[in-house]
Design an enzyme around this catalytic site. Structure first.
Site, PDB file in Angstrom:
ATOM      1  N   SER A 179       3.452  -2.515  10.294  1.00  0.00           N
ATOM      2  CA  SER A 179       5.639  -3.092  10.343  1.00  0.00           C
ATOM      3  C   SER A 179       5.917  -4.354   9.964  1.00  0.00           C
ATOM      4  CB  SER A 179       6.022  -2.368  12.149  1.00  0.00           C
ATOM      5  OG  SER A 179       5.234  -1.582  11.859  1.00  0.00           O
ATOM      6  N   GLU A 201      -5.409  -5.610  10.377  1.00  0.00           N
ATOM      7  CA  GLU A 201      -4.333  -4.720  10.509  1.00  0.00           C
ATOM      8  C   GLU A 201      -4.431  -4.366  12.100  1.00  0.00           C
ATOM      9  OE1 GLU A 201      -2.199  -3.254   6.867  1.00  0.00           O
ATOM     10  OE2 GLU A 201      -4.068  -2.160   6.865  1.00  0.00           O
ATOM     11  N   HIS A 247      -8.641   0.466   4.756  1.00  0.00           N
ATOM     12  CA  HIS A 247      -8.224   0.897   5.599  1.00  0.00           C
ATOM     13  C   HIS A 247      -8.103   2.211   6.933  1.00  0.00           C
ATOM     14  CE1 HIS A 247      -3.206   2.207   6.783  1.00  0.00           C
ATOM     15  NE2 HIS A 247      -3.402   1.220   5.942  1.00  0.00           N
ATOM     16  N   ASN A 290       0.493  -0.589  -0.618  1.00  0.00           N
ATOM     17  CA  ASN A 290      -0.151   0.125  -0.099  1.00  0.00           C
ATOM     18  C   ASN A 290       0.778   1.375   0.250  1.00  0.00           C
ATOM     19  OD1 ASN A 290      -1.718   1.855   0.424  1.00  0.00           O
ATOM     20  ND2 ASN A 290      -2.345   0.734   3.035  1.00  0.00           N
ATOM     21  N   TRP A 291       0.895   2.043  -1.301  1.00  0.00           N
ATOM     22  CA  TRP A 291       2.164   2.951  -1.246  1.00  0.00           C
ATOM     23  C   TRP A 291       1.162   3.974  -0.775  1.00  0.00           C
ATOM     24  CZ3 TRP A 291       3.875   3.138  -7.038  1.00  0.00           C
ATOM     25  CH2 TRP A 291       4.060   1.600  -7.029  1.00  0.00           C
ATOM     26  N   LYS A 292      -0.313   4.481  -0.100  1.00  0.00           N
ATOM     27  CA  LYS A 292      -0.797   5.658   0.313  1.00  0.00           C
ATOM     28  C   LYS A 292      -0.023   6.475  -0.522  1.00  0.00           C
ATOM     29  CE  LYS A 292       0.414   3.405   4.850  1.00  0.00           C
ATOM     30  NZ  LYS A 292       0.340   2.802   6.514  1.00  0.00           N
ATOM     31  N   GLU A 326      -6.143   4.479   8.114  1.00  0.00           N
ATOM     32  CA  GLU A 326      -5.650   5.717   7.644  1.00  0.00           C
ATOM     33  C   GLU A 326      -7.821   6.479   7.453  1.00  0.00           C
ATOM     34  OE1 GLU A 326      -2.035   5.087   5.237  1.00  0.00           O
ATOM     35  OE2 GLU A 326      -1.680   4.646   6.810  1.00  0.00           O
ATOM     36  N   GLY A 358       3.223  -1.464   4.793  1.00  0.00           N
ATOM     37  CA  GLY A 358       3.385  -0.102   4.220  1.00  0.00           C
ATOM     38  C   GLY A 358       4.324   0.811   3.965  1.00  0.00           C
ATOM     39  N   GLY A 359       4.972   0.700   4.389  1.00  0.00           N
ATOM     40  CA  GLY A 359       6.770   1.656   4.599  1.00  0.00           C
ATOM     41  C   GLY A 359       7.357   0.684   3.474  1.00  0.00           C
ATOM     42  N   GLY A 367       2.508   1.334  10.392  1.00  0.00           N
ATOM     43  CA  GLY A 367       3.618   2.586  11.055  1.00  0.00           C
ATOM     44  C   GLY A 367       4.384   2.941  11.964  1.00  0.00           C
TER      45      GLY A 367
HETATM   46  C1  PEP Z   1      -0.442  -0.473   6.258  1.00  0.00           C
HETATM   47  O1  PEP Z   1      -0.352   1.102   5.903  1.00  0.00           O
HETATM   48  O2  PEP Z   1      -1.622  -0.915   5.833  1.00  0.00           O
HETATM   49  C2  PEP Z   1       0.964  -0.838   7.115  1.00  0.00           C
HETATM   50  C3  PEP Z   1       0.531  -2.253   7.356  1.00  0.00           C
HETATM   51  O3  PEP Z   1       1.531   0.121   6.868  1.00  0.00           O
HETATM   52  P1  PEP Z   1       3.025  -0.586   7.429  1.00  0.00           P
HETATM   53  O4  PEP Z   1       4.009  -1.401   7.059  1.00  0.00           O
HETATM   54  O5  PEP Z   1       3.862   1.072   7.591  1.00  0.00           O
HETATM   55  O6  PEP Z   1       3.442  -0.596   9.096  1.00  0.00           O
END
Ligand code: PEP
Length: 252
Positions: free
Chosen positions: A215, A169, A97, A9-11, A99, A236-237, A175
């Site tokens: 993460s 999640e 998600h 997920n590039w957000k 966010e 994510g990251g 994050g």
């Molecule tokens: C996400 O935003 O779905 C996520 C899991 O982010 P991260 O891997 O950065 O925690």
């Protein structure tokens, strides 16, 4: 056999050039990997979906959307419909998600409408949910997750579940650098599969891919993915870096 999935997920990251480059790099780095029954997914921003689809052509990288409005069309400034996504070749949409829930007030009820729209349009969804830190501290995490699934998904009939991928999640792990332990992930995934089996059938529950998100990095992916009810990750990251994302794909 349910699919294994690694989804990035590039957000709100990567402009057009960066998106194309990252896909190009990813194609190259996974080209020689041998994996079966495994999907590799990236979710760029809306404006870069078309060029990303083009960049991903003739590869196993699937390009999906990060969100979608439930209405067919109309006066919803800034929103994107299923028809619009389908018209450029999108087949899968991430919904719910944390966010989106936190910053854009999405609720289980509004997400149920989006899920219905996804299914009415013969799309697939990667549906995200998970508890807050305070829920886990209060030992309320199972109840929270059960109510999120009940309110947003349990009105569906059994056949709809072939178009659903779940992404558990825990919000406290997104994050933050803090990951659920592999045991915590397995415990929750088994619980999720159990409530789906209770509501539907064991066959439905066993066929649903349940991803863990929060993460995930190359260093912890293998342990998390080794658990029997963890079918991959929503990343994510680490999905923004081709080496990290490839490391996570290798772990699956
Ligand atoms: C996400 O935003 O779905 C996520 C899991 O982010 P991260 O891997 O950065 O925690």
């Amino acid at each position: 056999m349910r699919a294994k999935i690694v989804a990035g997920n590039w957000k709100m990251n990567n402009d057009k050039k960066e998106s194309k480059q990252l896909i190009k790099d990813l194609k190259k780095s996974i080209k020689r990997l041998k994996f079966k029954n495994t999907r590799v997914i990236v979710a760029p921003t809306f404006v870069n979906l078309s060029s990303s689809i083009k960049a991903a052509k003739k590869s196993r990288v699937e390009v999906v959307a990060q969100n979608m409005h439930h209405a067919k069309n109309g006066a919803y400034t800034g929103e994107i419909s299923a028809d619009m996504l389908k018209s450029i070749g999108i087949k899968t949409v991430i919904l719910g998600h944390s966010e989106r829930r936190t910053y854009f007030n999405e609720t289980d009820a509004s997400l149920a409408l989006k899920v219905d729209a996804v299914l009415a349009n013969e799309l697939e969804t990667i549906f995200c949910f998970g508890e807050l830190l305070e829920d886990r501290k209060a030992n309320n995490h199972f109840a929270v997750v059960e109510s999120q699934l009940t309110n947003a998904l349990f009105h569906l009939n059994a056949s709809a579940w072939s178009s659903i991928v779940l992404a558990y999640e825990p919000v406290w792990a997104i994050g933050t650098g803090e990951t659920a332990s592999a045991e915590q992930a397995q415990e929750m995934h088994a619980f999720i599969r159990g409530i789906i089996a209770k509501k539907y059938t064991t066959e439905v529950a066993d066929a649903v891919s349940i991803l863990y998100g929060g993460s995930v990095k190359p260093a912890n992916a293998e342990e998390i993915f080794s658990k029997p009810d963890v079918d991959g990750g929503l990343i994510g990251g680490a999905a923004l870096n081709v080496n990290d994302f490839t490391g996570i794909i290798k772990a699956i």
